[in-house]
Design an enzyme around this catalytic site. Structure first.
Site, PDB file in Angstrom:
ATOM      1  N   THR A  93       0.874  -1.182   0.000  1.00 11.36           N
ATOM      2  CA  THR A  93       0.000   0.000   0.000  1.00 11.36           C
ATOM      3  C   THR A  93       0.902   1.220   0.000  1.00 11.36           C
ATOM      4  O   THR A  93       1.626   1.466   0.974  1.00 11.36           O
ATOM      5  CB  THR A  93      -0.890   0.038   1.260  1.00 11.36           C
ATOM      6  OG1 THR A  93      -1.649  -1.166   1.308  1.00 11.36           O
ATOM      7  CG2 THR A  93      -1.828   1.226   1.233  1.00 11.36           C
ATOM      8  N   LYS A 168      -7.540   1.607  -3.147  1.00 13.72           N
ATOM      9  CA  LYS A 168      -7.167   1.136  -1.802  1.00 13.72           C
ATOM     10  C   LYS A 168      -7.315   2.256  -0.755  1.00 13.72           C
ATOM     11  O   LYS A 168      -7.893   2.042   0.312  1.00 13.72           O
ATOM     12  CB  LYS A 168      -5.717   0.620  -1.845  1.00 13.72           C
ATOM     13  CG  LYS A 168      -5.084   0.323  -0.511  1.00 13.72           C
ATOM     14  CD  LYS A 168      -5.618  -0.928   0.130  1.00 13.72           C
ATOM     15  CE  LYS A 168      -5.035  -1.119   1.522  1.00 13.72           C
ATOM     16  NZ  LYS A 168      -5.614  -2.236   2.234  1.00 13.72           N
ATOM     17  N   LYS A 243      -1.302   5.303   8.620  1.00 15.65           N
ATOM     18  CA  LYS A 243      -0.543   5.441   7.363  1.00 15.65           C
ATOM     19  C   LYS A 243      -1.516   5.590   6.175  1.00 15.65           C
ATOM     20  O   LYS A 243      -1.359   6.479   5.342  1.00 15.65           O
ATOM     21  CB  LYS A 243       0.341   4.203   7.170  1.00 15.65           C
ATOM     22  CG  LYS A 243       1.016   4.120   5.812  1.00 15.65           C
ATOM     23  CD  LYS A 243       1.642   2.747   5.560  1.00 15.65           C
ATOM     24  CE  LYS A 243       1.614   2.425   4.084  1.00 15.65           C
ATOM     25  NZ  LYS A 243       2.119   1.117   3.730  1.00 15.65           N
TER      26      LYS A 243
HETATM   27  P1  NAD Z   1       5.889  -6.041   7.211  1.00 11.46           P
HETATM   28  O1  NAD Z   1       6.643  -4.927   7.843  1.00 11.46           O
HETATM   29  O2  NAD Z   1       5.539  -7.234   8.020  1.00 11.46           O
HETATM   30  O3  NAD Z   1       6.673  -6.555   5.901  1.00 11.46           O
HETATM   31  C1  NAD Z   1       7.430  -5.731   5.048  1.00 11.46           C
HETATM   32  C2  NAD Z   1       8.722  -6.460   4.768  1.00 11.46           C
HETATM   33  O4  NAD Z   1       9.491  -5.725   3.810  1.00 11.46           O
HETATM   34  C3  NAD Z   1       9.607  -6.600   6.016  1.00 11.46           C
HETATM   35  O5  NAD Z   1       9.832  -7.969   6.277  1.00 11.46           O
HETATM   36  C4  NAD Z   1      10.894  -5.854   5.637  1.00 11.46           C
HETATM   37  O6  NAD Z   1      12.061  -6.451   6.158  1.00 11.46           O
HETATM   38  C5  NAD Z   1      10.853  -5.954   4.123  1.00 11.46           C
HETATM   39  N1  NAD Z   1      11.693  -4.980   3.449  1.00 11.46           N
HETATM   40  C6  NAD Z   1      11.766  -3.638   3.643  1.00 11.46           C
HETATM   41  N2  NAD Z   1      12.670  -3.088   2.787  1.00 11.46           N
HETATM   42  C7  NAD Z   1      13.162  -4.116   2.039  1.00 11.46           C
HETATM   43  C8  NAD Z   1      14.126  -4.193   0.994  1.00 11.46           C
HETATM   44  N3  NAD Z   1      14.767  -3.112   0.560  1.00 11.46           N
HETATM   45  N4  NAD Z   1      14.376  -5.409   0.471  1.00 11.46           N
HETATM   46  C9  NAD Z   1      13.748  -6.525   0.927  1.00 11.46           C
HETATM   47  N5  NAD Z   1      12.825  -6.508   1.915  1.00 11.46           N
HETATM   48  C10 NAD Z   1      12.549  -5.309   2.457  1.00 11.46           C
HETATM   49  O7  NAD Z   1       4.558  -5.361   6.609  1.00 11.46           O
HETATM   50  P2  NAD Z   1       3.240  -6.110   6.097  1.00 11.46           P
HETATM   51  O8  NAD Z   1       2.229  -6.117   7.176  1.00 11.46           O
HETATM   52  O9  NAD Z   1       3.628  -7.384   5.418  1.00 11.46           O
HETATM   53  O10 NAD Z   1       2.727  -5.034   5.029  1.00 11.46           O
HETATM   54  C11 NAD Z   1       3.313  -4.910   3.751  1.00 11.46           C
HETATM   55  C12 NAD Z   1       2.493  -3.923   2.942  1.00 11.46           C
HETATM   56  O11 NAD Z   1       1.140  -4.402   2.849  1.00 11.46           O
HETATM   57  C13 NAD Z   1       2.406  -2.518   3.560  1.00 11.46           C
HETATM   58  O12 NAD Z   1       2.464  -1.575   2.520  1.00 11.46           O
HETATM   59  C14 NAD Z   1       1.056  -2.517   4.269  1.00 11.46           C
HETATM   60  O13 NAD Z   1       0.496  -1.214   4.374  1.00 11.46           O
HETATM   61  C15 NAD Z   1       0.249  -3.400   3.329  1.00 11.46           C
HETATM   62  N6  NAD Z   1      -0.901  -4.076   3.965  1.00 11.46           N
HETATM   63  C16 NAD Z   1      -0.789  -4.670   5.196  1.00 11.46           C
HETATM   64  C17 NAD Z   1      -1.887  -5.301   5.758  1.00 11.46           C
HETATM   65  C18 NAD Z   1      -1.804  -5.960   7.115  1.00 11.46           C
HETATM   66  O14 NAD Z   1      -2.865  -6.297   7.668  1.00 11.46           O
HETATM   67  N7  NAD Z   1      -0.620  -6.204   7.666  1.00 11.46           N
HETATM   68  C19 NAD Z   1      -3.114  -5.326   5.064  1.00 11.46           C
HETATM   69  C20 NAD Z   1      -3.188  -4.759   3.788  1.00 11.46           C
HETATM   70  C21 NAD Z   1      -2.066  -4.134   3.253  1.00 11.46           C
END
Ligand code: NAD
Length: 294
Positions: A93, A168, A243
């Protein structure tokens, strides 16, 4: 069966990559966090040494990262080394402007691309029941769709590049506003001596019905699977809701749209976050409303 690179194996990306494996795809993954790599490896993902290594030979490249700056950094880093014609899909997102920049980066390298943010949370990621909101041209969407179907149950083509992110943030602005509305109604019902169950039974079958009430009910009892029954553990953390509300307000400002309730919801979640509650499920905002002065 496709060769897929998956970058960002966190709370969402990890289970999404696992579902691609279950569907029979080969997945090369990478994350900066070792524990996320280990857990994805246990699900059958082959862990690459770098993001660049992960995309070599991939027909499909998927990113699931925290914010726009991470997506742009990773796409700028890995896309020059991608195979000719590889399809790039971002499921994070992020802000609409960064999504459009990411599409432009891919287009310069003649790589098709789709922005495909998701709704459905970690439960949807695990159960392969996510909704994907997609932006990109029709041909790129047609290639992305069968891949996304391994991770979700509803795949919607919203329009050109950036349209998925626009859908979204509009959806999540509704969600943030509606959760506060539902919480205010329960807090008022408590003061009026009306039981939680009575309000739920009426509103869930009346015009107050909405997802914040029927799936994520912010009081324990009426919906046993909602975070309120688990001490408001997320679920969907208040910091992530903040966010998304910020993204909606940035977009509203840039586009000249009037969204006063979206702005108010952002300020309410901002105060909640500043009070140290960012890690609490976003339905926990009911506790802040209960203790607020009228
Ligand atoms: P998260 O923090 O668990 O996962 C993100 C991952 O990206 C982390 O493991 C981090 O180490 C990795 N990362 C960051 N920079 C990196 C790089 N340069 N190279 C490789 N890996 C890298 O977050 P999440 O909950 O999995 O969310 C991910 C996305 O999905 C976000 O944008 C969030 O807004 C969206 N989202 C989350 C949810 C939810 O319920 N958690 C629901 C819908 C959307």
């Amino acid at each position: 069966m496709a060769n897929i690179a998956f970058i960002g194996l966190g709370n969402m990306g990890g289970p999404m990559a696992a579902n691609l494996i279950k569907a029979g795809h080969n997945v090369q993954g990478f994350d900066l966090v070792q524990a996320s790599c280990e857990s994805a490896k246990a699900d059958g993902v082959t862990i690459a040494g770098t993001a660049k290594d992960a995309v070599k030979n991939a027909e499909i490249i998927i990113t699931m990262l925290p914010a726009g700056k991470h997506v742009l950094a990773v796409w700028n880093d890995v896309l020059p080394g991608a195979a000719k014609g590889a399809l790039v899909i971002d499921c994070s997102t992020i802000d609409v402007e960064s999504a459009r920049q990411a599409h432009a980066t891919a287009a310069k390298l003649q790589l098709p691309s789709v922005d495909a943010p998701v709704s459905g949370g970690t439960g949807g990621a695990k159960g392969a029941t996510l909704t994907f909101m997609c932006g990109g041209d029709a041909k790129a969407f047609a290639t992305a769709k069968p891949i996304l179907e391994a991770m979700g149950k509803k795949i919607v083509h919203c329009g050109e590049g950036g349209a998925g992110q626009a859908a979204k943030i509009c959806n999540n602005m509704i969600l943030g506003i509606s959760m506060i509305g539902v919480c205010e109604a329960f807090a008022l019902a408590e003061k009026l001596g009306l039981s939680h169950q009575a309000l739920f039974d009426v509103a869930s079958t009346s015009s107050g019905q909405c997802w914040s009430l029927t799936t994520y009910c912010p009081v324990p009892g009426p919906v046993p699977t909602s975070p309120a029954n688990n001490d408001y553990k997320p679920g969907f953390a208040a910091a992530l809701m903040l966010k998304d509300l910020r993204l909606s307000q940035e977009a509203a400002k840039a586009a000249g749209a009037s969204t006063p309730l979206g702005a108010h919801a952002e300020s309410i979640y901002d105060a909640f976050d500043k009070a140290g509650q960012g890690g609490v499920d976003f339905s926990g905002i009911i506790n802040a409303l209960r203790s607020a002065k009228p």
